[in-house]
Design a protein around this motif. Structure first.
Motif, PDB file in Angstrom:
ATOM      1  N   VAL A   1       0.750  -0.876   0.202  1.00  0.00           N
ATOM      2  CA  VAL A   1      -0.285  -0.226   0.113  1.00  0.00           C
ATOM      3  C   VAL A   1       1.075   1.022   0.253  1.00  0.00           C
ATOM      4  CG1 VAL A   1      -1.607   1.094   1.276  1.00  0.00           C
ATOM      5  CG2 VAL A   1      -1.624  -1.079   1.071  1.00  0.00           C
ATOM      6  N   ASP A   2       0.318   1.923  -0.951  1.00  0.00           N
ATOM      7  CA  ASP A   2       1.345   3.492  -0.949  1.00  0.00           C
ATOM      8  C   ASP A   2       1.121   3.892   0.351  1.00  0.00           C
ATOM      9  OD1 ASP A   2       2.693   6.001  -1.695  1.00  0.00           O
ATOM     10  OD2 ASP A   2       0.657   6.738  -2.311  1.00  0.00           O
ATOM     11  N   ALA A   3       2.441   3.956   0.694  1.00  0.00           N
ATOM     12  CA  ALA A   3       3.036   5.089   2.353  1.00  0.00           C
ATOM     13  C   ALA A   3       1.919   6.562   2.158  1.00  0.00           C
ATOM     14  CB  ALA A   3       4.359   5.088   2.598  1.00  0.00           C
ATOM     15  N   GLY A   4       1.670   7.504   1.385  1.00  0.00           N
ATOM     16  CA  GLY A   4       0.880   8.413   1.918  1.00  0.00           C
ATOM     17  C   GLY A   4       2.752   9.541   2.039  1.00  0.00           C
ATOM     18  N   ASP A   5       2.295  10.364   1.401  1.00  0.00           N
ATOM     19  CA  ASP A   5       3.402  11.666   1.831  1.00  0.00           C
ATOM     20  C   ASP A   5       3.099  12.379   3.457  1.00  0.00           C
ATOM     21  OD1 ASP A   5       1.108  13.757   1.643  1.00  0.00           O
ATOM     22  OD2 ASP A   5       1.078  13.421  -0.294  1.00  0.00           O
ATOM     23  N   ALA A   6       3.290  13.969   3.336  1.00  0.00           N
ATOM     24  CA  ALA A   6       4.137  14.390   4.405  1.00  0.00           C
ATOM     25  C   ALA A   6       2.129  14.758   5.373  1.00  0.00           C
ATOM     26  CB  ALA A   6       4.639  15.432   3.880  1.00  0.00           C
ATOM     27  N   ASP A   7       1.019  14.585   3.664  1.00  0.00           N
ATOM     28  CA  ASP A   7       0.146  15.358   4.669  1.00  0.00           C
ATOM     29  C   ASP A   7      -0.929  14.796   4.634  1.00  0.00           C
ATOM     30  OD1 ASP A   7       1.256  18.055   4.384  1.00  0.00           O
ATOM     31  OD2 ASP A   7       0.651  18.451   2.662  1.00  0.00           O
ATOM     32  N   THR A   8      -0.716  13.005   3.871  1.00  0.00           N
ATOM     33  CA  THR A   8      -1.727  12.382   3.689  1.00  0.00           C
ATOM     34  C   THR A   8      -1.442  11.051   4.056  1.00  0.00           C
ATOM     35  OG1 THR A   8      -2.806  13.121   1.923  1.00  0.00           O
ATOM     36  CG2 THR A   8      -3.187  10.795   2.028  1.00  0.00           C
ATOM     37  N   THR A   9      -1.618   9.911   5.131  1.00  0.00           N
ATOM     38  CA  THR A   9      -1.606   8.295   4.729  1.00  0.00           C
ATOM     39  C   THR A   9      -2.435   7.750   3.963  1.00  0.00           C
ATOM     40  OG1 THR A   9      -0.776   7.438   7.182  1.00  0.00           O
ATOM     41  CG2 THR A   9      -3.074   8.720   6.922  1.00  0.00           C
ATOM     42  N   THR A  10      -2.032   7.107   4.652  1.00  0.00           N
ATOM     43  CA  THR A  10      -2.942   5.990   3.609  1.00  0.00           C
ATOM     44  C   THR A  10      -3.250   4.244   4.736  1.00  0.00           C
ATOM     45  OG1 THR A  10      -1.939   5.988   1.557  1.00  0.00           O
ATOM     46  CG2 THR A  10      -3.090   4.055   1.673  1.00  0.00           C
ATOM     47  N   ILE A  11      -4.430   4.565   4.676  1.00  0.00           N
ATOM     48  CA  ILE A  11      -5.346   3.321   5.595  1.00  0.00           C
ATOM     49  C   ILE A  11      -5.648   1.877   4.897  1.00  0.00           C
ATOM     50  CG2 ILE A  11      -7.036   3.104   7.326  1.00  0.00           C
ATOM     51  CD1 ILE A  11      -5.344   5.639   8.240  1.00  0.00           C
ATOM     52  N   LEU A  12      -5.153   0.919   5.500  1.00  0.00           N
ATOM     53  CA  LEU A  12      -6.133   0.065   4.965  1.00  0.00           C
ATOM     54  C   LEU A  12      -7.469  -0.327   5.279  1.00  0.00           C
ATOM     55  CD1 LEU A  12      -5.698  -3.008   3.316  1.00  0.00           C
ATOM     56  CD2 LEU A  12      -4.870  -3.462   5.002  1.00  0.00           C
ATOM     57  N   ALA A  13      -8.478  -0.679   4.550  1.00  0.00           N
ATOM     58  CA  ALA A  13      -9.002  -1.048   5.338  1.00  0.00           C
ATOM     59  C   ALA A  13     -10.053  -2.663   4.846  1.00  0.00           C
ATOM     60  CB  ALA A  13     -10.942   0.022   4.685  1.00  0.00           C
ATOM     61  N   LEU A  14     -10.442  -3.211   5.995  1.00  0.00           N
ATOM     62  CA  LEU A  14     -10.452  -4.690   5.729  1.00  0.00           C
ATOM     63  C   LEU A  14     -11.983  -4.587   5.846  1.00  0.00           C
ATOM     64  CD1 LEU A  14      -7.800  -4.679   7.305  1.00  0.00           C
ATOM     65  CD2 LEU A  14      -8.335  -6.778   6.355  1.00  0.00           C
ATOM     66  N   SER A  15     -12.747  -5.396   4.816  1.00  0.00           N
ATOM     67  CA  SER A  15     -14.204  -5.581   4.511  1.00  0.00           C
ATOM     68  C   SER A  15     -14.465  -6.774   4.292  1.00  0.00           C
ATOM     69  CB  SER A  15     -14.847  -4.483   4.554  1.00  0.00           C
ATOM     70  OG  SER A  15     -15.385  -3.627   4.598  1.00  0.00           O
ATOM     71  N   VAL A  16     -15.801  -7.836   5.386  1.00  0.00           N
ATOM     72  CA  VAL A  16     -15.563  -8.991   4.734  1.00  0.00           C
ATOM     73  C   VAL A  16     -17.302  -8.504   4.340  1.00  0.00           C
ATOM     74  CG1 VAL A  16     -16.763 -11.207   5.303  1.00  0.00           C
ATOM     75  CG2 VAL A  16     -14.192  -9.661   6.950  1.00  0.00           C
ATOM     76  N   ILE A  17     -16.865  -9.264   3.217  1.00  0.00           N
ATOM     77  CA  ILE A  17     -18.596  -9.071   2.525  1.00  0.00           C
ATOM     78  C   ILE A  17     -19.144 -10.587   1.793  1.00  0.00           C
ATOM     79  CG2 ILE A  17     -19.612  -8.058   0.063  1.00  0.00           C
ATOM     80  CD1 ILE A  17     -17.527  -5.671   0.979  1.00  0.00           C
ATOM     81  N   ASP A  18     -19.526 -10.609   1.669  1.00  0.00           N
ATOM     82  CA  ASP A  18     -20.446 -12.493   1.765  1.00  0.00           C
ATOM     83  C   ASP A  18     -19.402 -12.996   1.990  1.00  0.00           C
ATOM     84  OD1 ASP A  18     -22.293 -14.241   0.626  1.00  0.00           O
ATOM     85  OD2 ASP A  18     -21.419 -13.836  -1.567  1.00  0.00           O
ATOM     86  N   GLY A  19     -18.313 -13.411   2.782  1.00  0.00           N
ATOM     87  CA  GLY A  19     -16.801 -14.645   2.922  1.00  0.00           C
ATOM     88  C   GLY A  19     -15.594 -14.598   2.256  1.00  0.00           C
ATOM     89  N   GLU A  20     -15.815 -13.022   0.832  1.00  0.00           N
ATOM     90  CA  GLU A  20     -14.387 -12.481   0.946  1.00  0.00           C
ATOM     91  C   GLU A  20     -13.519 -11.633   1.759  1.00  0.00           C
ATOM     92  OE1 GLU A  20     -15.551 -13.865  -3.853  1.00  0.00           O
ATOM     93  OE2 GLU A  20     -15.953 -11.723  -2.865  1.00  0.00           O
ATOM     94  N   LEU A  21     -12.888 -11.513   1.737  1.00  0.00           N
ATOM     95  CA  LEU A  21     -11.751 -10.056   1.850  1.00  0.00           C
ATOM     96  C   LEU A  21     -11.520  -9.105   1.045  1.00  0.00           C
ATOM     97  CD1 LEU A  21     -10.814  -9.582   5.673  1.00  0.00           C
ATOM     98  CD2 LEU A  21      -8.947 -10.060   4.521  1.00  0.00           C
ATOM     99  N   GLU A  22     -12.704  -7.600   1.501  1.00  0.00           N
ATOM    100  CA  GLU A  22     -11.646  -6.883   0.462  1.00  0.00           C
ATOM    101  C   GLU A  22     -10.997  -6.000   1.282  1.00  0.00           C
ATOM    102  OE1 GLU A  22     -15.414  -4.612  -1.691  1.00  0.00           O
ATOM    103  OE2 GLU A  22     -14.491  -3.052  -0.276  1.00  0.00           O
ATOM    104  N   LEU A  23     -10.070  -5.819   0.630  1.00  0.00           N
ATOM    105  CA  LEU A  23      -9.084  -4.582   1.115  1.00  0.00           C
ATOM    106  C   LEU A  23      -8.761  -3.292  -0.080  1.00  0.00           C
ATOM    107  CD1 LEU A  23      -5.600  -7.254   0.833  1.00  0.00           C
ATOM    108  CD2 LEU A  23      -7.872  -6.752   2.783  1.00  0.00           C
ATOM    109  N   ARG A  24      -8.771  -1.896   0.412  1.00  0.00           N
ATOM    110  CA  ARG A  24      -8.738  -0.633   0.579  1.00  0.00           C
ATOM    111  C   ARG A  24      -8.308  -0.374   0.564  1.00  0.00           C
ATOM    112  NH1 ARG A  24     -13.437   1.062  -2.480  1.00  0.00           N
ATOM    113  NH2 ARG A  24     -15.275   0.428  -2.600  1.00  0.00           N
ATOM    114  N   ALA A  25      -6.978   0.458  -0.535  1.00  0.00           N
ATOM    115  CA  ALA A  25      -6.608   2.040   0.026  1.00  0.00           C
ATOM    116  C   ALA A  25      -6.999   2.987   0.203  1.00  0.00           C
ATOM    117  CB  ALA A  25      -5.073   1.900  -0.573  1.00  0.00           C
TER     118      ALA A  25
END
Length: 147
Positions: free
Chosen positions: A96-120
């Motif tokens: 996942v992109d590290a971001g910059d001085a003003d922005t960070t990247t959060i890894l959001a995990l969700s379980v949808i119908d038994g599948e794991l979804e990863l969002r940056a």
């Protein structure tokens, strides 16, 4: 955004390196958080084997994929300049992109119908993890008192 199929979402553990804190919510609405240095808040969501559903193992966040259907969602944050690296038991690795001085990247995990979804999710650098948790709608559960 990446969605991991049901088979790979249910075997082994998902490992995230480079994080500084994590928060989780189970399907039973148990909400908690932990930091890489050992601080915790809220409640731990445990599996039937009495192991954490999400938690730190040394410097890494582990998600118990065998019990992933008990997880509603989770956040993993990295405040350092390191990028978050996600690893699956089959050797699949994502960064996942590290971001910059003003922005960070959060890894959001969700379980949808038994599948794991990863969002940056890009997010303005906050002064406190609680600000990030609140922005994503996490309200920490009151800790249970031991008997």
């Amino acid at each position: 955004m990446v969605r991991i199929d049901r088979r790979r979402s249910a075997v082994g553990a998902l490992r995230v390196t480079g994080s500084t804190s994590a928060a989780w919510e189970s399907v039973d609405h148990v909400v908690g958080a932990a930091t890489a240095d050992g601080a915790t808040a809220g409640r731990s969501a445990t599996t039937r084997g009495n192991r954490p559903l999400v938690g730190y193992d040394g410097p890494d966040v582990l998600v118990a994929l065998r019990h992933v259907r008990q997880l509603r969602r989770a956040l993993v944050m990295g405040r350092a300049s390191d990028r978050l690296v996600i690893g699956l038991h089959d050797g699949t690795t994502l960064a996942v992109d590290a971001g910059d001085a003003d922005t960070t990247t959060i890894l959001a995990l969700s379980v949808i119908d038994g599948e794991l979804e990863l969002r940056a999710e890009p997010f303005p650098r906050a002064t406190h993890d609680g600000d990030v948790f609140a922005a994503f709608g996490f309200v920490l559960s009151a800790p249970t008192v031991g008997v």
